[in-house]
Design a protein around this motif. Structure first.
Motif, PDB file in Angstrom:
ATOM      1  N   ALA A 137      64.048  77.436  40.678  1.00  7.57           N
ATOM      2  CA  ALA A 137      65.117  77.044  39.752  1.00  7.57           C
ATOM      3  C   ALA A 137      64.840  77.759  38.438  1.00  7.57           C
ATOM      4  O   ALA A 137      63.687  78.088  38.132  1.00  7.57           O
ATOM      5  N   PRO A 138      65.874  78.035  37.626  1.00  7.50           N
ATOM      6  CA  PRO A 138      65.632  78.700  36.342  1.00  7.50           C
ATOM      7  C   PRO A 138      64.676  77.896  35.470  1.00  7.50           C
ATOM      8  O   PRO A 138      64.721  76.657  35.452  1.00  7.50           O
ATOM      9  N   ILE A 139      63.803  78.594  34.769  1.00 10.64           N
ATOM     10  CA  ILE A 139      62.846  77.937  33.889  1.00 10.64           C
ATOM     11  C   ILE A 139      63.067  78.394  32.446  1.00 10.64           C
ATOM     12  O   ILE A 139      63.439  79.539  32.197  1.00 10.64           O
ATOM     13  N   ILE A 140      62.845  77.478  31.508  1.00 10.01           N
ATOM     14  CA  ILE A 140      62.963  77.798  30.091  1.00 10.01           C
ATOM     15  C   ILE A 140      61.560  78.032  29.543  1.00 10.01           C
ATOM     16  O   ILE A 140      60.677  77.176  29.650  1.00 10.01           O
ATOM     17  N   THR A 141      61.365  79.229  28.967  1.00 13.85           N
ATOM     18  CA  THR A 141      60.046  79.615  28.438  1.00 13.85           C
ATOM     19  C   THR A 141      60.229  80.064  26.988  1.00 13.85           C
ATOM     20  O   THR A 141      60.357  81.252  26.713  1.00 13.85           O
ATOM     21  N   PRO A 142      60.231  79.135  26.046  1.00  9.16           N
ATOM     22  CA  PRO A 142      60.544  79.476  24.648  1.00  9.16           C
ATOM     23  C   PRO A 142      59.491  80.367  24.011  1.00  9.16           C
ATOM     24  O   PRO A 142      58.343  80.447  24.468  1.00  9.16           O
ATOM     25  N   THR A 143      59.896  81.037  22.944  1.00  4.25           N
ATOM     26  CA  THR A 143      58.941  81.760  22.113  1.00  4.25           C
ATOM     27  C   THR A 143      59.169  81.357  20.661  1.00  4.25           C
ATOM     28  O   THR A 143      60.269  80.945  20.285  1.00  4.25           O
ATOM     29  N   THR A 144      58.119  81.478  19.871  1.00  7.72           N
ATOM     30  CA  THR A 144      58.285  81.308  18.437  1.00  7.72           C
ATOM     31  C   THR A 144      59.071  82.495  17.910  1.00  7.72           C
ATOM     32  O   THR A 144      59.048  83.578  18.488  1.00  7.72           O
ATOM     33  N   LYS A 145      59.765  82.301  16.811  1.00  7.08           N
ATOM     34  CA  LYS A 145      60.558  83.364  16.203  1.00  7.08           C
ATOM     35  C   LYS A 145      59.773  83.914  15.028  1.00  7.08           C
ATOM     36  O   LYS A 145      59.764  83.334  13.947  1.00  7.08           O
ATOM     37  N   ALA A 146      59.099  85.045  15.248  1.00  2.00           N
ATOM     38  CA  ALA A 146      58.244  85.617  14.210  1.00  2.00           C
ATOM     39  C   ALA A 146      59.059  86.449  13.234  1.00  2.00           C
ATOM     40  O   ALA A 146      59.917  87.228  13.636  1.00  2.00           O
ATOM     41  N   ALA A 147      58.817  86.255  11.925  1.00  3.08           N
ATOM     42  CA  ALA A 147      59.485  87.082  10.911  1.00  3.08           C
ATOM     43  C   ALA A 147      59.003  88.517  11.011  1.00  3.08           C
ATOM     44  O   ALA A 147      59.768  89.468  10.876  1.00  3.08           O
ATOM     45  N   VAL A 148      57.699  88.683  11.260  1.00 10.72           N
ATOM     46  CA  VAL A 148      57.131  90.005  11.500  1.00 10.72           C
ATOM     47  C   VAL A 148      56.140  89.882  12.654  1.00 10.72           C
ATOM     48  O   VAL A 148      55.634  88.804  12.943  1.00 10.72           O
ATOM     49  N   GLY A 149      55.888  90.994  13.326  1.00  8.98           N
ATOM     50  CA  GLY A 149      54.911  90.985  14.404  1.00  8.98           C
ATOM     51  C   GLY A 149      55.481  90.421  15.690  1.00  8.98           C
ATOM     52  O   GLY A 149      56.679  90.445  15.925  1.00  8.98           O
ATOM     53  N   HIS A 150      54.590  89.903  16.523  1.00  4.89           N
ATOM     54  CA  HIS A 150      54.960  89.507  17.872  1.00  4.89           C
ATOM     55  C   HIS A 150      55.430  88.048  17.927  1.00  4.89           C
ATOM     56  O   HIS A 150      54.850  87.165  17.312  1.00  4.89           O
ATOM     57  N   ASP A 151      56.496  87.824  18.706  1.00  6.64           N
ATOM     58  CA  ASP A 151      56.856  86.465  19.068  1.00  6.64           C
ATOM     59  C   ASP A 151      55.799  85.946  20.041  1.00  6.64           C
ATOM     60  O   ASP A 151      55.226  86.711  20.812  1.00  6.64           O
ATOM     61  N   GLU A 152      55.555  84.640  20.017  1.00 11.91           N
ATOM     62  CA  GLU A 152      54.510  84.075  20.865  1.00 11.91           C
ATOM     63  C   GLU A 152      55.092  83.007  21.786  1.00 11.91           C
ATOM     64  O   GLU A 152      55.960  82.229  21.395  1.00 11.91           O
ATOM     65  N   ASP A 153      54.585  82.976  23.030  1.00 10.55           N
ATOM     66  CA  ASP A 153      54.979  81.919  23.952  1.00 10.55           C
ATOM     67  C   ASP A 153      54.598  80.562  23.361  1.00 10.55           C
ATOM     68  O   ASP A 153      53.560  80.418  22.711  1.00 10.55           O
ATOM     69  N   ILE A 154      55.443  79.573  23.647  1.00  8.50           N
ATOM     70  CA  ILE A 154      55.142  78.217  23.200  1.00  8.50           C
ATOM     71  C   ILE A 154      55.770  77.242  24.186  1.00  8.50           C
ATOM     72  O   ILE A 154      56.817  77.525  24.776  1.00  8.50           O
ATOM     73  N   SER A 155      55.130  76.124  24.388  1.00  5.76           N
ATOM     74  CA  SER A 155      55.650  75.145  25.336  1.00  5.76           C
ATOM     75  C   SER A 155      56.593  74.168  24.639  1.00  5.76           C
ATOM     76  O   SER A 155      56.582  74.023  23.412  1.00  5.76           O
ATOM     77  N   ARG A 156      57.405  73.515  25.438  1.00  5.02           N
ATOM     78  CA  ARG A 156      58.294  72.463  24.919  1.00  5.02           C
ATOM     79  C   ARG A 156      57.478  71.392  24.202  1.00  5.02           C
ATOM     80  O   ARG A 156      57.860  70.929  23.124  1.00  5.02           O
ATOM     81  N   GLU A 157      56.347  71.020  24.813  1.00  7.53           N
ATOM     82  CA  GLU A 157      55.510  69.965  24.238  1.00  7.53           C
ATOM     83  C   GLU A 157      54.996  70.355  22.854  1.00  7.53           C
ATOM     84  O   GLU A 157      55.002  69.535  21.921  1.00  7.53           O
ATOM     85  N   ASP A 158      54.560  71.609  22.711  1.00 12.19           N
ATOM     86  CA  ASP A 158      54.049  72.050  21.411  1.00 12.19           C
ATOM     87  C   ASP A 158      55.154  72.146  20.369  1.00 12.19           C
ATOM     88  O   ASP A 158      54.933  71.861  19.188  1.00 12.19           O
ATOM     89  N   ILE A 159      56.339  72.552  20.787  1.00 18.87           N
ATOM     90  CA  ILE A 159      57.478  72.601  19.855  1.00 18.87           C
ATOM     91  C   ILE A 159      57.738  71.216  19.274  1.00 18.87           C
ATOM     92  O   ILE A 159      57.916  71.051  18.057  1.00 18.87           O
ATOM     93  N   LEU A 160      57.726  70.205  20.147  1.00 19.16           N
ATOM     94  CA  LEU A 160      58.002  68.845  19.694  1.00 19.16           C
ATOM     95  C   LEU A 160      56.814  68.261  18.918  1.00 19.16           C
ATOM     96  O   LEU A 160      56.995  67.634  17.872  1.00 19.16           O
TER      97      LEU A 160
END
Length: 316
Positions: A137-160
């Protein structure tokens, strides 16, 4: 071929300017953003030295079509599209995460899986998958939105847990993401394509509502496979025919560049630049079912300035 590498406008009512990886964004007063989609191209979060003719037009016009085709799911930020390379929209405060959704094991997710990891952004993946397999099934894999440099993977739990997005808003973002992906999947299927993965960005406007912002379903933000050859190529464990930036990423990797410290971008020949431009035009024609009409490539800055200023007059 002429390409838009950077812009330096001073529009009436302009209060701010922001240069992103691909977009030049001009703030007009308290209400509008003028987003000029340049022909810059990035990979591994690095802006490459050569601009790609017509790339910005392709991105802007595909995004315009998909934003229009999904406004029944979620309102979007668009107010006017006065030029092939320009969108004018309402000012929104972006959420500090990008909502990435994947229907297949490709790109970054595959590289993680190949390295032995069986969890991406806190989402577990089953054993026994190979590159480009369809996920259960499709999975949601968010990333942080970096102003500069690399976006980083982040989990739903860490976002909350970190309070990056409230639980109420995040649940709404997940719902929008899944509905938008399904709509994009259906439209792609009608054109003989598979929408493999994509990302969405959202923001809140002054009215407190969530809006879909930036581009959607473009080759910069999405990956597409050709449906007619997918099953056979998977069966034979061969690379998929795809319309995305992955071919460029692979070329960079093969030439020793992954955006890591100390690495230099390999030489981009005129032939390579032309081939990248043709790939973008190819995707436009496949995903829209329309012939691509190249915008006038002479006096581009004058064209954009005139079109934007006329639009701003109408909006004032």
């Amino acid at each position: 071929m002429t390409a838009i590498k950077e812009t330096h406008f001073n529009f009436p009512g302009q209060t701010k300017f922001y240069k992103g990886k691909v977009r030049d964004v001009y703030t007009i007063g308290d209400h509008y953003l003028v987003m000029i989609v340049s022909d810059r191209i990035s990979a591994f979060d690095v802006i490459l030295p050569e601009a790609i003719p017509y790339k910005g037009q392709v991105l802007n016009q595909i995004a315009a079509k998909f934003l229009s085709a999904t406004q029944d799911i979620v309102p979007n930020w668009v107010v006017d599209i006065p030029d092939p390379n320009v969108t004018i929209g309402k000012i929104c405060e972006p959420f500090k995460v990008e909502m990435v959704i994947r229907g297949y094991l490709a790109g970054h997710a595959w590289r993680e899986y190949q390295a032995g990891r069986r969890s991406v952004c806190g989402v577990s993946l089953p054993e026994g998958l190979k590159e480009n397999d369809k996920l259960p099934a499709p999975i949601i894999t968010p990333t942080t939105k970096a102003a500069v440099g690399h976006d980083e993977d982040i989990s739903r739990e860490d976002i909350l847990d970190q309070g990056i997005v409230s639980e109420e808003d995040y649940l709404q973002l997940e719902q929008y993401t899944r509905e938008l992906f399904q709509r994009g999947t259906d439209i792609a299927a009608d054109r003989g394509l598979i929408l493999v993965d994509t990302k969405y960005e959202f923001g809140k406007a002054a009215d407190g509502k969530i809006y879909l912002i930036d581009e959607i379903h473009t080759p910069d933000s999405s990956r597409y496979f050709y449906e007619d050859s997918y099953t056979q190529l998977q069966r034979e464990s061969k690379p998929q025919r795809q319309l995305s930036k992955e071919f460029l990423r692979q070329w960079l990797i093969e030439n020793g560049f992954q955006g890591k410290e100390g690495q230099e971008v390999p030489y981009m020949s005129p032939e390579l630049v032309k081939s990248i431009s043709e790939r973008y035009i190819e995707l436009y024609e496949h995903i829209t079912g329309e012939s691509f009409r190249k915008s006038a490539s002479s006096e581009i800055n004058d064209r954009i300035r005139t079109n934007v200023e006329e639009s701003l007059k109408r909006l004032s």
